[in-house]
Design an enzyme around this catalytic site. Structure first.
Site, short mmCIF file in Angstrom:
data_model
loop_
_atom_site.label_atom_id
_atom_site.label_comp_id
_atom_site.label_asym_id
_atom_site.label_seq_id
_atom_site.Cartn_x
_atom_site.Cartn_y
_atom_site.Cartn_z
N LYS A 254 -99.46 34.78 -17.49
CA LYS A 254 -100.78 35.40 -17.68
C LYS A 254 -101.86 34.34 -17.89
O LYS A 254 -102.92 34.38 -17.27
CB LYS A 254 -100.74 36.35 -18.87
CG LYS A 254 -102.06 37.09 -19.10
CD LYS A 254 -102.00 37.99 -20.33
CE LYS A 254 -101.12 39.19 -20.10
NZ LYS A 254 -101.19 40.15 -21.23
N GLU A 260 -92.62 26.43 -20.48
CA GLU A 260 -91.43 26.40 -19.62
C GLU A 260 -91.77 26.78 -18.18
O GLU A 260 -91.32 26.14 -17.23
CB GLU A 260 -90.36 27.36 -20.16
CG GLU A 260 -89.93 27.09 -21.59
CD GLU A 260 -90.65 28.00 -22.57
OE1 GLU A 260 -90.01 28.41 -23.55
OE2 GLU A 260 -91.84 28.29 -22.35
N GLY A 314 -95.65 41.50 -22.24
CA GLY A 314 -94.75 40.86 -21.30
C GLY A 314 -93.47 41.63 -21.05
O GLY A 314 -93.05 41.82 -19.91
N ARG A 315 -92.83 42.12 -22.11
CA ARG A 315 -91.55 42.82 -21.94
C ARG A 315 -91.73 44.22 -21.37
O ARG A 315 -90.75 44.87 -21.02
CB ARG A 315 -90.81 42.87 -23.28
CG ARG A 315 -91.59 43.51 -24.41
CD ARG A 315 -90.90 43.27 -25.75
NE ARG A 315 -91.66 43.75 -26.89
CZ ARG A 315 -92.61 43.05 -27.51
NH1 ARG A 315 -92.96 41.86 -27.04
NH2 ARG A 315 -93.23 43.54 -28.56
N GLU A 401 -87.21 42.36 -29.48
CA GLU A 401 -88.51 41.73 -29.63
C GLU A 401 -89.54 42.72 -30.13
O GLU A 401 -90.48 42.36 -30.84
CB GLU A 401 -88.96 41.12 -28.30
CG GLU A 401 -90.11 40.14 -28.44
CD GLU A 401 -90.36 39.34 -27.17
OE1 GLU A 401 -89.92 38.18 -27.10
OE2 GLU A 401 -91.01 39.88 -26.24
N HIS A 432 -62.42 45.55 -21.33
CA HIS A 432 -61.48 44.43 -21.46
C HIS A 432 -62.13 43.25 -22.18
O HIS A 432 -61.63 42.13 -22.09
CB HIS A 432 -60.99 44.02 -20.07
CG HIS A 432 -60.24 45.11 -19.36
ND1 HIS A 432 -58.88 45.29 -19.51
CD2 HIS A 432 -60.68 46.09 -18.54
CE1 HIS A 432 -58.50 46.34 -18.79
NE2 HIS A 432 -59.57 46.85 -18.19
N LYS A 557 -91.88 27.57 -30.93
CA LYS A 557 -92.69 26.89 -29.92
C LYS A 557 -93.53 25.77 -30.54
O LYS A 557 -93.65 24.68 -29.97
CB LYS A 557 -93.61 27.90 -29.22
CG LYS A 557 -92.90 28.94 -28.37
CD LYS A 557 -93.93 29.85 -27.73
CE LYS A 557 -93.29 30.95 -26.90
NZ LYS A 557 -94.30 31.85 -26.31
#
Length: 667
Positions: A254, A260, A314-315, A401, A432, A557
């Site tokens: 954004k 990153e 964002g999510r 979050e 399993h 961060k």
């Protein structure tokens, strides 16, 4: 709610520490009186735990504790009342540890928490994200053209569709070959660079549609990859085997400043430029961002930037350009429009359906019951459909979050644990893996998700059921196994030796829900996404927390930035990290140990490198020899040589002397 926190309940430390909780702790949840911004006063800070509705549920818990799901499941009328079918989705809550009275009391709790008012406030564009003073309108990103969704007096739907129309136009040009790379070749490979919500949501949808017959037909001869982790291994894997001439890169940030993402973007830009020249960026890279200045400075034409808004978290952004652009490039805009329609359908259902038949509300309320009253702190998402393999990781982020908070919306410490630990794996793989714990260890409520019509059908001659039938047999059986268990009496009747009976007994009484979709298509994937988003919102509204900020990700961060600057200084000046650099003893030694093992990499001026050339550069530095260049130095498919370290067990030739390490701590 306004004012100060009331005195902590018995067993909770006055300093705000949470107690070591028993299985069914007396947890308490605050309730909003309004959906407005933060306005603390000196009024008593009441919580929902002070209401008769909460207290009634606490008393009712004792009644439920005296029952077993074996008994509850024997009541057909109860089971029928807990089965809901709407929008083509079949929801069965009969294996939850609830009865009709529980549901009524939970609906009373929703009324006390003013859940309906909060839902309306969200859809009306009120700034319910109070810490950031923002509206929460991811629902607008999938609104129909004829809808009106207002933010500060403006209908934002036309702006949403302006971006969607731009995505359609651009993706159509790329897919039909009208937009090509600098060498004139069509762009058939897309790499989407983003992290967090810019990655997990789109990856979930992409994985869900890969094997859908209609979607996969539209994706023929195309490929979509995602680059999220700043680890260079992820760069190598994302670019391996790609032809730069046929690769289009979508950078999702954004602000165009995410550390990153932008490092990965610069890395891939260099990869493109080394193969195609410095002027390739405008044809091979586009952006999803609102910062046109930095987009232009990066070399991308601002006309090729696709915007979104601060009222999209964002999510929750998969339905915005964040997800729709790369997914439309892969599957075509028409496919993704069906996905948006499915999400919009569930939005309408959530907004308008009465609570007694509202699927996200019912799922949200039963999850509140499990977490806040029965004391179950985790939830397992178990899709019996391999196409939904990435559902659990995405919902894990959306849920944890959003609701992993320690204070209420007014900043008061919560006297209970909010949120839940979400995890999952497709069946039957999970059976399993971790089902042992679910059946005989901790009690973890489960979401079983099944598909009636598989994307791929296989029925071998001589088999009594199809492959998908076999999968779904497990879907039906696991929920009953958790609910009923197996008693010692049953085991004795089967002549199980006494010494094995404790090991083979299953307590049962372990809650789950069963959700069935008619098929796994773009439309139903959109429905499923919105269903979980709204279920998470219901939890947050009841707990009175802000489910739409994420301050918890910021501190790490900030500290990483400090480490970054110190590491650069230490490496370029040839020194070790010292106590005077401001780190604690443990961190100082950790960083020095890392740098000690990297002394063969002299980053003084830096150099452009990818996996093969990086290792070759290491060889040159360590051996003092120049490695002969070849034509494929930057070919990520090539197998790199191992670095030729000195014969000292692979450690650097000049380890940091002990005197340079910080002194041991004082006794």
């Amino acid at each position: 709610l306004r004012g100060s926190v009331i005195s902590a309940p018995r067993g909770v430390a006055a300093a705000g520490r949470r107690p070591s909780l028993p299985r069914a702790p007396p947890r308490r949840c605050p309730v909003l009186r309004t959906a407005g911004a933060l306005t603390p006063t000196n009024e008593a800070h009441l919580t929902i735990a002070d209401t008769p509705e909460w207290k009634a549920l606490m008393q009712h818990k004792e009644e439920i504790d005296a029952t077993h799901l074996r008994d509850l499941m024997a009541d057909d009328a109860r089971c029928m009342s807990l089965i809901k079918e709407s929008e083509g989705i079949y929801l069965d809550l009969s294996r939850q540890r609830v009865n009709a009275k529980t549901i009524k009391l939970l609906n009373d709790l929703a009324s006390a928490a003013k859940l309906k008012e909060k839902i309306n406030a969200m859809f009306s564009g009120e700034h319910i994200n109070s810490t950031e003073d923002r509206a929460v309108l991811h629902v607008a990103t999938r609104a129909r053209r004829d809808q009106n969704i207002m933010v500060e007096g403006k209908n934002v739907v036309p702006d949403v569709w302006k971006v969607l129309d731009k995505i359609k136009d651009f993706s159509d040009k790329v897919r039909n070959g009208q937009w090509t790379g600098v060498t004139g070749k069509p762009l058939t490979s897309v790499v989407a660079i983003g992290i967090g919500g810019s990655f997990l949501g789109p990856l979930f949808v992409h994985t869900a549609l890969k094997t859908d017959p209609l979607a996969s037909k539209q994706a023929l001869d195309r490929q979509l990859r995602f680059l999220a982790n700043v680890d260079p291994i992820d760069v190598a894997r994302s670019l391996q085997g790609l032809n730069p001439e046929e690769t289009l890169v979508v950078i999702v940030s954004k602000t165009f400043t995410t550390a990153e993402t932008m490092l990965n973007a610069r890395t891939v830009r260099k990869w493109l430029q080394q193969h195609l020249g410095k002027n390739c960026v405008s044809k091979h890279m586009v952006a999803v961002s609102t910062n046109t200045r930095l987009v232009k400075a990066f070399g991308i034409d601002p006309e090729n930037a696709f915007g979104f808004w601060d009222w999209v978290g964002g999510r929750y952004s998969v339905c915005s350009a964040v997800g729709i652009l790369p997914l439309s490039l892969q599957y075509g805009f028409d496919t993704m429009e069906n996905f948006l329609l499915g999400a919009n359908n569930m939005d309408d259902h959530f907004h308008k359906m009465p609570f007694e038949n509202n699927l996200p509300v019912l799922i949200g309320l039963t999850s509140i019951w499990n977490a806040s009253f029965l004391g179950y702190s985790a939830s397992a998402i178990l899709p019996y459909c391999q196409a939904l393999a990435k559902l659990a990781p995405h919902i894990q982020q959306v849920s944890m979050e959003s609701n992993g908070k320690g204070v209420d919306i007014h900043g008061h410490t919560l006297p209970f644990e909010a949120g839940e630990i979400d995890f999952g794996e497709p069946g039957t793989n999970g059976q399993h893996s971790f089902y042992q714990l679910i059946h005989q260890g901790r009690v973890i409520p489960c979401d079983f998700i099944g598909i009636i019509r598989s994307q791929q059908s296989v029925f071998l001659k001589g088999e009594i059921v199809s492959n998908h039938d076999e999968l779904m047999c497990n879907f039906f059986a696991q929920a009953d196994a958790l609910a009923y268990g197996k008693t010692r009496e049953q085991l004795r009747s089967e002549n199980v030796p006494d010494y094995l009976i404790p090991h083979k007994a299953f307590t049962g009484n372990r809650p789950s829900m069963s959700l069935m979709l008619p098929s796994c298509t773009a439309y139903t994937v959109g429905q499923l996404l919105a269903l979980y988003e709204h279920r998470i919102a219901v939890q947050g509204f009841i707990w009175n927390i802000n489910s739409f900020d994420q301050w918890g990700v910021e501190l790490g961060k900030v500290l990483a930035s400090k480490v970054r600057n110190t590491m650069h200084d230490a490496r370029t000046k040839g020194r070790v990290v010292l106590p005077t650099d401001g780190f604690n003893y443990s961190t100082t030694r950790l960083i020095n140990k890392y740098l000690e093992g990297k002394t063969q990499l002299l980053y003084g001026e830096g150099f452009d490198s990818f996996p093969k050339t990086l290792i070759r550069k290491m060889e040159e530095v360590v051996t003092g020899t120049s490695m002969e260049d070849d034509d494929d130095d930057d070919d990520l498919d090539a197998v790199p040589k191992m670095p030729k370290f000195a014969s000292n067990g692979g450690r650097p030739a000049a380890p940091t002397p002990k005197s340079a390490q910080p002194p041991p701590p004082k006794a």
